[in-house]
Write a protein that holds these residues in place. Structure first.
Motif, PDB file in Angstrom:
ATOM      1  N   GLU A 224      24.736  27.252 -23.769  1.00 41.75           N
ATOM      2  CA  GLU A 224      25.187  26.971 -25.132  1.00 41.75           C
ATOM      3  C   GLU A 224      26.684  27.222 -25.284  1.00 41.75           C
ATOM      4  OE1 GLU A 224      22.576  29.494 -27.301  1.00 41.75           O
ATOM      5  OE2 GLU A 224      20.920  28.029 -27.335  1.00 41.75           O
ATOM      6  N   THR A 225      27.171  28.298 -24.679  1.00 43.46           N
ATOM      7  CA  THR A 225      28.606  28.594 -24.726  1.00 43.46           C
ATOM      8  C   THR A 225      29.399  27.525 -23.989  1.00 43.46           C
ATOM      9  OG1 THR A 225      28.154  30.977 -24.806  1.00 43.46           O
ATOM     10  CG2 THR A 225      30.370  30.306 -24.146  1.00 43.46           C
ATOM     11  N   MET A 226      28.898  27.113 -22.833  1.00 44.07           N
ATOM     12  CA  MET A 226      29.571  26.094 -22.035  1.00 44.07           C
ATOM     13  C   MET A 226      29.701  24.783 -22.799  1.00 44.07           C
ATOM     14  SD  MET A 226      28.259  24.209 -18.585  1.00 44.07           S
ATOM     15  CE  MET A 226      27.248  23.106 -19.581  1.00 44.07           C
ATOM     16  N   LEU A 227      28.604  24.342 -23.414  1.00 41.68           N
ATOM     17  CA  LEU A 227      28.632  23.090 -24.159  1.00 41.68           C
ATOM     18  C   LEU A 227      29.574  23.189 -25.358  1.00 41.68           C
ATOM     19  CD1 LEU A 227      24.853  22.078 -24.113  1.00 41.68           C
ATOM     20  CD2 LEU A 227      26.684  21.215 -22.656  1.00 41.68           C
ATOM     21  N   GLU A 228      29.559  24.326 -26.013  1.00 42.80           N
ATOM     22  CA  GLU A 228      30.407  24.512 -27.188  1.00 42.80           C
ATOM     23  C   GLU A 228      31.889  24.435 -26.824  1.00 42.80           C
ATOM     24  OE1 GLU A 228      31.578  28.054 -30.381  1.00 42.80           O
ATOM     25  OE2 GLU A 228      29.784  28.252 -29.118  1.00 42.80           O
ATOM     26  N   LYS A 229      32.260  25.031 -25.680  1.00 44.36           N
ATOM     27  CA  LYS A 229      33.674  25.149 -25.335  1.00 44.36           C
ATOM     28  C   LYS A 229      34.203  24.013 -24.464  1.00 44.36           C
ATOM     29  CE  LYS A 229      34.039  30.139 -25.897  1.00 44.36           C
ATOM     30  NZ  LYS A 229      34.634  31.386 -25.377  1.00 44.36           N
ATOM     31  N   THR A 230      33.332  23.231 -23.856  1.00 46.44           N
ATOM     32  CA  THR A 230      33.820  22.212 -22.913  1.00 46.44           C
ATOM     33  C   THR A 230      33.346  20.807 -23.250  1.00 46.44           C
ATOM     34  OG1 THR A 230      31.962  22.537 -21.352  1.00 46.44           O
ATOM     35  CG2 THR A 230      33.906  23.933 -21.057  1.00 46.44           C
ATOM     36  N   HIS A 231      32.659  20.638 -24.358  1.00 38.66           N
ATOM     37  CA  HIS A 231      32.291  19.299 -24.833  1.00 38.66           C
ATOM     38  C   HIS A 231      33.439  18.793 -25.694  1.00 38.66           C
ATOM     39  CE1 HIS A 231      29.910  15.950 -26.334  1.00 38.66           C
ATOM     40  NE2 HIS A 231      30.154  16.331 -27.578  1.00 38.66           N
ATOM     41  N   THR A 232      34.265  17.920 -25.141  1.00 35.90           N
ATOM     42  CA  THR A 232      35.457  17.449 -25.833  1.00 35.90           C
ATOM     43  C   THR A 232      35.389  15.940 -26.007  1.00 35.90           C
ATOM     44  OG1 THR A 232      36.703  17.098 -23.775  1.00 35.90           O
ATOM     45  CG2 THR A 232      36.794  19.308 -24.764  1.00 35.90           C
ATOM     46  N   PRO A 233      36.162  15.378 -26.946  1.00 35.70           N
ATOM     47  CA  PRO A 233      36.159  13.927 -27.144  1.00 35.70           C
ATOM     48  C   PRO A 233      36.550  13.159 -25.888  1.00 35.70           C
ATOM     49  CG  PRO A 233      37.193  15.011 -29.020  1.00 35.70           C
ATOM     50  CD  PRO A 233      36.972  16.072 -27.986  1.00 35.70           C
ATOM     51  N   SER A 234      37.471  13.707 -25.116  1.00 33.26           N
ATOM     52  CA  SER A 234      37.925  13.003 -23.909  1.00 33.26           C
ATOM     53  C   SER A 234      37.015  13.234 -22.717  1.00 33.26           C
ATOM     54  CB  SER A 234      39.346  13.444 -23.549  1.00 33.26           C
ATOM     55  OG  SER A 234      39.393  14.847 -23.312  1.00 33.26           O
ATOM     56  N   SER A 235      36.251  14.337 -22.735  1.00 27.38           N
ATOM     57  CA  SER A 235      35.378  14.678 -21.605  1.00 27.38           C
ATOM     58  C   SER A 235      34.061  15.249 -22.133  1.00 27.38           C
ATOM     59  CB  SER A 235      36.075  15.700 -20.696  1.00 27.38           C
ATOM     60  OG  SER A 235      35.269  16.024 -19.585  1.00 27.38           O
ATOM     61  N   PRO A 236      33.210  14.392 -22.702  1.00 27.40           N
ATOM     62  CA  PRO A 236      31.977  14.881 -23.332  1.00 27.40           C
ATOM     63  C   PRO A 236      30.877  15.187 -22.315  1.00 27.40           C
ATOM     64  CG  PRO A 236      32.061  12.497 -23.469  1.00 27.40           C
ATOM     65  CD  PRO A 236      33.371  12.925 -22.843  1.00 27.40           C
ATOM     66  N   TRP A 237      29.939  16.010 -22.753  1.00 29.12           N
ATOM     67  CA  TRP A 237      28.707  16.225 -22.003  1.00 29.12           C
ATOM     68  C   TRP A 237      27.649  15.240 -22.485  1.00 29.12           C
ATOM     69  CZ3 TRP A 237      27.706  18.952 -17.775  1.00 29.12           C
ATOM     70  CH2 TRP A 237      28.581  19.974 -17.412  1.00 29.12           C
ATOM     71  N   TRP A 238      26.790  14.819 -21.562  1.00 29.56           N
ATOM     72  CA  TRP A 238      25.629  13.992 -21.893  1.00 29.56           C
ATOM     73  C   TRP A 238      24.388  14.741 -21.436  1.00 29.56           C
ATOM     74  CZ3 TRP A 238      26.639   9.996 -24.938  1.00 29.56           C
ATOM     75  CH2 TRP A 238      27.916   9.442 -24.914  1.00 29.56           C
ATOM     76  N   LEU A 239      23.445  14.980 -22.357  1.00 32.35           N
ATOM     77  CA  LEU A 239      22.237  15.741 -22.062  1.00 32.35           C
ATOM     78  C   LEU A 239      21.111  14.790 -21.670  1.00 32.35           C
ATOM     79  CD1 LEU A 239      22.261  18.417 -24.904  1.00 32.35           C
ATOM     80  CD2 LEU A 239      23.482  18.394 -22.721  1.00 32.35           C
ATOM     81  N   VAL A 240      20.459  15.096 -20.553  1.00 34.28           N
ATOM     82  CA  VAL A 240      19.339  14.301 -20.064  1.00 34.28           C
ATOM     83  C   VAL A 240      18.061  15.098 -20.250  1.00 34.28           C
ATOM     84  CG1 VAL A 240      18.323  13.113 -18.074  1.00 34.28           C
ATOM     85  CG2 VAL A 240      20.824  13.215 -18.328  1.00 34.28           C
ATOM     86  N   ALA A 241      17.161  14.603 -21.103  1.00 33.66           N
ATOM     87  CA  ALA A 241      15.848  15.241 -21.262  1.00 33.66           C
ATOM     88  C   ALA A 241      15.065  15.025 -19.972  1.00 33.66           C
ATOM     89  CB  ALA A 241      15.116  14.639 -22.452  1.00 33.66           C
ATOM     90  N   ALA A 242      14.763  16.108 -19.247  1.00 33.00           N
ATOM     91  CA  ALA A 242      14.309  15.970 -17.861  1.00 33.00           C
ATOM     92  C   ALA A 242      12.918  16.536 -17.601  1.00 33.00           C
ATOM     93  CB  ALA A 242      15.321  16.638 -16.923  1.00 33.00           C
ATOM     94  N   ASN A 243      12.112  16.817 -18.639  1.00 37.57           N
ATOM     95  CA  ASN A 243      10.738  17.260 -18.389  1.00 37.57           C
ATOM     96  C   ASN A 243       9.935  16.204 -17.650  1.00 37.57           C
ATOM     97  OD1 ASN A 243      11.049  19.767 -19.471  1.00 37.57           O
ATOM     98  ND2 ASN A 243       9.788  19.414 -21.279  1.00 37.57           N
ATOM     99  N   ASP A 244      10.196  14.933 -17.940  1.00 37.01           N
ATOM    100  CA  ASP A 244       9.580  13.812 -17.225  1.00 37.01           C
ATOM    101  C   ASP A 244      10.599  13.311 -16.207  1.00 37.01           C
ATOM    102  OD1 ASP A 244       8.814  11.173 -16.422  1.00 37.01           O
ATOM    103  OD2 ASP A 244       7.563  10.970 -18.193  1.00 37.01           O
ATOM    104  N   LYS A 245      10.338  13.574 -14.925  1.00 41.87           N
ATOM    105  CA  LYS A 245      11.315  13.269 -13.880  1.00 41.87           C
ATOM    106  C   LYS A 245      11.675  11.787 -13.823  1.00 41.87           C
ATOM    107  CE  LYS A 245      10.197  16.933 -10.555  1.00 41.87           C
ATOM    108  NZ  LYS A 245       9.732  17.177  -9.177  1.00 41.87           N
ATOM    109  N   LYS A 246      10.648  10.948 -13.841  1.00 43.01           N
ATOM    110  CA  LYS A 246      10.905   9.510 -13.700  1.00 43.01           C
ATOM    111  C   LYS A 246      11.705   8.982 -14.891  1.00 43.01           C
ATOM    112  CE  LYS A 246       7.066   8.095 -10.676  1.00 43.01           C
ATOM    113  NZ  LYS A 246       6.587   9.395 -10.229  1.00 43.01           N
ATOM    114  N   ARG A 247      11.318   9.392 -16.084  1.00 47.40           N
ATOM    115  CA  ARG A 247      12.035   8.953 -17.279  1.00 47.40           C
ATOM    116  C   ARG A 247      13.488   9.441 -17.227  1.00 47.40           C
ATOM    117  NH1 ARG A 247      10.004   7.230 -22.141  1.00 47.40           N
ATOM    118  NH2 ARG A 247       7.914   7.853 -21.468  1.00 47.40           N
ATOM    119  N   ALA A 248      13.693  10.680 -16.767  1.00 47.50           N
ATOM    120  CA  ALA A 248      15.044  11.235 -16.675  1.00 47.50           C
ATOM    121  C   ALA A 248      15.909  10.420 -15.721  1.00 47.50           C
ATOM    122  CB  ALA A 248      14.983  12.690 -16.222  1.00 47.50           C
ATOM    123  N   ARG A 249      15.338  10.034 -14.578  1.00 42.60           N
ATOM    124  CA  ARG A 249      16.114   9.262 -13.602  1.00 42.60           C
ATOM    125  C   ARG A 249      16.514   7.908 -14.174  1.00 42.60           C
ATOM    126  NH1 ARG A 249      11.377  10.483  -9.355  1.00 42.60           N
ATOM    127  NH2 ARG A 249      11.821  12.690  -8.996  1.00 42.60           N
TER     128      ARG A 249
END
Length: 298
Positions: A224-249
């Protein structure tokens, strides 16, 4: 989680392991008619979409080479979140000279005295290359922070430095894409148990992985701290819901393709040259003892 649900998930996990072995052998001609085997429809749909997306990845690869692009993709997430599986599907049909994986081990004594980002810089791409980081400089925000491998001062310095470091990469022409693979507490527990009980996957479990399981909440806070401090407009994070492996891929590859505008590159028509036969050439004999013994029974 009820026992029936656990059994179902374990069965799905075993099927996923089998599917992994099948993927590289499949093409459209071998998939057959999904309507003929209804119980496999979901898996066949996955295979078809994966093959389609991998075809698009080949086009992207050609475009990266053609335009001399420099692409960096970071894969972060908890242990067993599926980062490696997604990376494998991305690289399966690509040229390893164009698309390579950087999975750095723990820093050695010399590297621990270097500028923190220094050992990652040498793995950055040149023009016409794609580098997939299986974990990255964000180790400092995750495992190093949680396990006490860095001080609070080093952690804060990292958060001050990383936005500027990534802006330097962007200014140099690098395309930077960051993914965090997110799984639930129950899902990680199941995947760890599968690894413990599968001799072919036990190597994936390290003492550090087991310790990370015990520190689930600490990792959550660090994330949570990492996302808060390093999610920037020029370098955003993208979260992948990965409970379902195939769907995540599928979701991750599809999103990756959407992040880099590309076009199909025309290739020259290839013709196989005629085999040259030299009448003076006589093939020399090869001793039978040089051959690997044939153990395969038809």
């Amino acid at each position: 989680m009820p026992n029936s649900d656990i059994s179902k998930r374990m069965h799905e996990e075993m099927l996923d392991s089998l599917d992994e072995e099948l993927e590289m052998e499949l093409d459209d001609a071998r998939l057959g008619d999904p309507d003929s085997v209804e119980s496999r429809e979901k898996r066949l749909t996955y295979f078809r979409e994966l093959l389609r997306l991998q075809g698009e990845l080949v086009k992207l690869q050609d475009w990266v080479v053609h335009k001399k692009l420099k692409v960096v993709v970071l894969f972060e997430g908890r242990d067993s979140a599926g980062k490696g599986g997604a990376i494998k599907r991305i690289t399966q049909r690509l040229n390893p000279r164009v698309c390579r994986v950087a999975a750095l081990p723990a820093p050695n004594e010399r590297e621990r005295t270097q500028w923190y980002f220094q050992r990652y810089v040498s793995h950055l791409p040149a023009g016409g290359e794609i580098v997939l980081f299986d974990r990255s400089w964000y180790n400092r925000a995750g495992v190093e922070k949680v396990m006490g491998f860095c001080t609070d001062e080093q952690s804060e310095q990292f958060y001050n430095d990383v936005p500027e470091f990534e802006n330097m990469l962007l200014r140099s022409g690098i395309i930077l894409i960051k993914y965090w693979f997110s799984i639930s507490d129950d899902e990680q527990h199941l995947r760890f148990m599968m690894r413990i009980n599968d001799p072919l996957k036990q190597w994936k479990l390290s003492p550090m992985d087991l310790e990370s399981r015990a520190r689930w909440e600490m990792y959550t806070k660090a994330k949570e701290t990492m996302l808060e401090k390093t999610h920037t407009p020029s370098s955003p994070w993208w979260l992948v819901a990965a409970n379902d492996k195939k769907r995540a891929r599928i979701n991750c590859i599809s999103h990756l393709l959407s992040q880099i505008p590309y076009e199909e590159v025309e290739h020259l028509h290839i013709e196989l040259p005629e085999r040259v036969h030299n009448p003076d050439y006589i093939r020399g004999p090869i001793p039978m003892e040089m051959y690997v013994p044939d153990r395969f029974q038809d």
